[in-house]
Design an enzyme around this catalytic site. Structure first.
Site: not given
Length: 326
Positions: A10, A32, A110, A136, A140
């Site tokens: 990422g 992944l 986050s 999301y 987190k």
């Protein structure tokens, strides 16, 4: 030191992995997909975070874990995948790290654990109530609880970093960027709102179109321009590395991001002038995005100082835009 970096393919993870390698550390990636890093001191495990066998291999003989990987989506259809990756995956990686006697575990949380669009007070500090408004953000927050639990029941030091929104500078003016495209460019913004099912917003945006590519200054229904934090990947990596090594970081929770939020009303006219695109202004239904998150704790405790404010990022973005147009 041997460091496991999850999310190594990422934006932040790949940059951090390369920074660690340049500093002479051994790095193992876990994601992944392959990070495609060619270095004698880099190895990787390709797999899902909730795959216990893969997580065990990834954590084996690691001195520290930087759990930076996550799945990000705001689509209802992705709800199961969010919880598999961010909740089950975090639990499995934590348990594998504790079993491997990892010394320190740094977790990328986050700012969405806060109600960023409806804060009780600003600037938002680490003591602000945690009331996520997105699935999301909820994953987190659950991840944070898992990290703190493991810190209580094992000898592993834990650090929680609540990430600001992160971008590479060259993405800011890329209409194909997943985030900056719909944030700043009109046509990608229309497509985004259509995907979210926000037909009224999409129609308002479409009606404002000048018939050619344009930037868009979005405001809320009362005409207040959007304001949010956008942090350069290089500054985020600096904070992650401080969390890995600083003795005062152990057991801490820190907001990690730029010192000042980005005011769209100030930045969009500069963007339009620098790249020669028209700028349209659209008031969208709802309260809009308008928040300021404090990074005072990480600056005072760990010595974090961002080096890439938005205008400095924009200089690089303009160069990248010019290259793409050539």
């Amino acid at each position: 030191m041997k460091v496991l970096v999850t999310g190594s393919a990422g934006r932040v993870g790949s940059f951090v992995a390369r920074q660690l390698l340049a500093a002479g550390h051994q790095v193992r990636g876990f994601d992944l997909r392959s990070a495609a890093i060619e270095d004698a001191d880099f190895e990787e495990v390709v797999g899902a975070f909730d795959d216990r066998e893969a997580a065990t291999r990834a954590c084996e003989r690691a001195d520290a874990v930087l759990h930076l990987g996550a799945f990000m989506s705001w689509l209802a259809s992705d709800r199961d995948r969010l919880f598999h990756a961010n909740v089950d995956g975090t639990r499995v990686v934590l348990e594998a790290a504790a079993a491997a006697k990892v010394g320190r575990f740094v977790f990328a949380s986050s700012g969405e654990v806060y109600p960023e669009n409806r804060p009780a007070f600003q600037p938002i500090t680490e003591d602000h109530p945690k009331e996520p408004l997105s699935p999301y953000g909820l994953t987190k927050l659950i991840g944070e609880e898992l990290v703190m639990f493991q810190g209580r029941v094992s000898s592993m030091e834990t650090v929680i970093l609540r990430f600001s929104h992160t971008q590479n500078a060259d993405e800011l003016l890329d209409p194909e960027s997943f985030f900056s495209g719909p944030r700043f460019f009109l046509r990608p913004k229309i497509r985004q709102q259509e995907a979210f099912g926000n037909k009224a917003a999409a129609e308002l945006l479409r009606a404002a179109g000048p018939g050619r590519p344009a930037l868009v200054l979005t405001r809320n229904e009362d005409g207040r321009p959007f304001r949010m934090h956008i942090t350069d990947t290089r500054d985020m990596a600096k904070g992650v590395l401080l969390a890995l090594t600083h003795p005062e970081a152990a057991g801490g929770v820190f907001n990690l991001g730029a010192t000042d939020p980005v005011d769209f009303a100030e930045v969009l006219p500069v963007m339009a002038d620098r790249i020669g695109l028209p700028l349209v202004t659209v008031d969208l239904p709802g309260a809009g995005v308008w928040y300021h998150t404090s990074n005072q704790r990480i600056r005072e405790m760990l010595g974090f100082e961002p080096e890439w404010p938005i205008m400095r990022m924009l200089d690089e973005a303009v160069k990248a835009w010019t290259t793409r147009q050539a």
